[in-house]
Design a protein around this motif. Structure first.
Motif, PDB file in Angstrom:
ATOM      1  N   SER A  51       4.655   0.483  -6.326  1.00  0.00           N
ATOM      2  CA  SER A  51       5.252  -0.434  -5.358  1.00  0.00           C
ATOM      3  C   SER A  51       4.813  -0.157  -3.924  1.00  0.00           C
ATOM      4  O   SER A  51       5.077  -0.960  -3.032  1.00  0.00           O
ATOM      5  N   PHE A  52       4.158   0.968  -3.687  1.00  0.00           N
ATOM      6  CA  PHE A  52       3.728   1.296  -2.328  1.00  0.00           C
ATOM      7  C   PHE A  52       2.702   0.307  -1.817  1.00  0.00           C
ATOM      8  O   PHE A  52       2.542   0.150  -0.601  1.00  0.00           O
ATOM      9  N   TYR A  53       2.025  -0.388  -2.711  1.00  0.00           N
ATOM     10  CA  TYR A  53       1.025  -1.373  -2.285  1.00  0.00           C
ATOM     11  C   TYR A  53       1.642  -2.404  -1.351  1.00  0.00           C
ATOM     12  O   TYR A  53       0.992  -2.841  -0.397  1.00  0.00           O
ATOM     13  N   ASP A  54       2.885  -2.782  -1.594  1.00  0.00           N
ATOM     14  CA  ASP A  54       3.545  -3.761  -0.734  1.00  0.00           C
ATOM     15  C   ASP A  54       3.735  -3.211   0.681  1.00  0.00           C
ATOM     16  O   ASP A  54       3.576  -3.928   1.665  1.00  0.00           O
ATOM     17  N   CYS A  55       4.091  -1.933   0.787  1.00  0.00           N
ATOM     18  CA  CYS A  55       4.244  -1.305   2.103  1.00  0.00           C
ATOM     19  C   CYS A  55       2.895  -1.224   2.820  1.00  0.00           C
ATOM     20  O   CYS A  55       2.799  -1.502   4.017  1.00  0.00           O
ATOM     21  N   ASP A  56       1.874  -0.837   2.092  1.00  0.00           N
ATOM     22  CA  ASP A  56       0.533  -0.733   2.665  1.00  0.00           C
ATOM     23  C   ASP A  56       0.069  -2.090   3.190  1.00  0.00           C
ATOM     24  O   ASP A  56      -0.463  -2.197   4.298  1.00  0.00           O
ATOM     25  N   ARG A  57       0.276  -3.125   2.400  1.00  0.00           N
ATOM     26  CA  ARG A  57      -0.146  -4.471   2.793  1.00  0.00           C
ATOM     27  C   ARG A  57       0.609  -4.934   4.032  1.00  0.00           C
ATOM     28  O   ARG A  57       0.033  -5.575   4.909  1.00  0.00           O
ATOM     29  N   LEU A  58       1.888  -4.569   4.144  1.00  0.00           N
ATOM     30  CA  LEU A  58       2.699  -4.973   5.288  1.00  0.00           C
ATOM     31  C   LEU A  58       2.112  -4.438   6.591  1.00  0.00           C
ATOM     32  O   LEU A  58       2.054  -5.144   7.601  1.00  0.00           O
TER      33      LEU A  58
END
Length: 227
Positions: free
Chosen positions: A132-139
């Protein structure tokens, strides 16, 4: 009135297809049949067909003669080119962001950093999934693009991000907590350089950050075949 209904139906179909792609982690090359999707979603094929046009424009899908529509595939050379393009695009964006960012933009960037910190805290407590860290990275990266206030960069990034998201969803990359923490630290260094108005340093840090992501993808991912 009729046009509005068609537009709304297309948007619904578009969102349903994207949700299916991300939820089921469909891999590049997966066929997408209008009739099957229409039956699955309980809608007609017309909005599905219209959604395919938007998805093709954004880089999610491709139409192949005699095969129909499928999720876009990439050669290894194209994958490298995508990361090089991202590196160049975000390198430009980070310098523009330093010049043009509003107070709200800086708050969004800081908020993205804070969201990563909170994610890592909950991850260490076993309350989050690493993927789920991908969402934080993309943000964080999206906040840099937005802060550049360039409609051209924003448009180019929309297509590029769609293609990179496909690669990430279909990859076999497994991040450790330590690797996620390293990404977070790199984001903080980029943000700090931006706040200090160190444009060249911010660009250098960002480019190396993306180049490192590319190297990791090449090392860990299952190769994609050409079209």
């Amino acid at each position: 009135m009729t046009i509005r209904k068609k537009s709304t139906a297309m948007e619904i179909a578009y969102n349903l297809i994207l949700e299916k792609i991300t939820r089921e982690r469909l891999v590049p090359g997966t066929p997408l049949r209008e009739e099957h999707l229409a039956e699955e979603f309980g809608i007609s094929t017309t909005p599905i067909r219209e959604a395919f046009r938007s998805l093709e424009y954004e880089g999610w899908v491709q139409r192949i003669p005699y095969r129909g529509t499928c999720l876009r595939t990439f050669t290894n050379e194209e994958i490298i080119d995508l990361y090089l393009l991202r590196e160049a695009l975000e390198g430009i964006a980070v310098k523009l962001a330093i010049e043009r960012a509003s107070s709200e933009d800086w708050q969004l960037l800081e908020g993205a950093i804070d969201a990563e910190t909170q994610f890592i805290d909950t991850l260490q407590n076993g309350q989050q999934k690493i993927q789920s860290f991908y969402d934080c990275d993309r943000l964080f990266h999206q906040a840099i693009i937005a802060a550049a206030h360039s409609s051209i960069l924003l448009e180019r990034n929309t297509t590029l991000r769609a293609q990179l998201t496909l690669l990430v969803l279909s990859s076999q990359i497994k991040n450790s907590i330590e690797e996620i923490q390293q990404v977070h630290e790199e984001h903080k260094m980029i943000f700090d350089a931006m706040k200090r108005n160190w444009a060249d340093a911010a660009e250098k840090l960002l480019r190396e950050h993306i180049a490192q992501a590319c190297r990791k993808f090449q090392k860990s991912s299952v190769p994609h075949t050409g079209r």
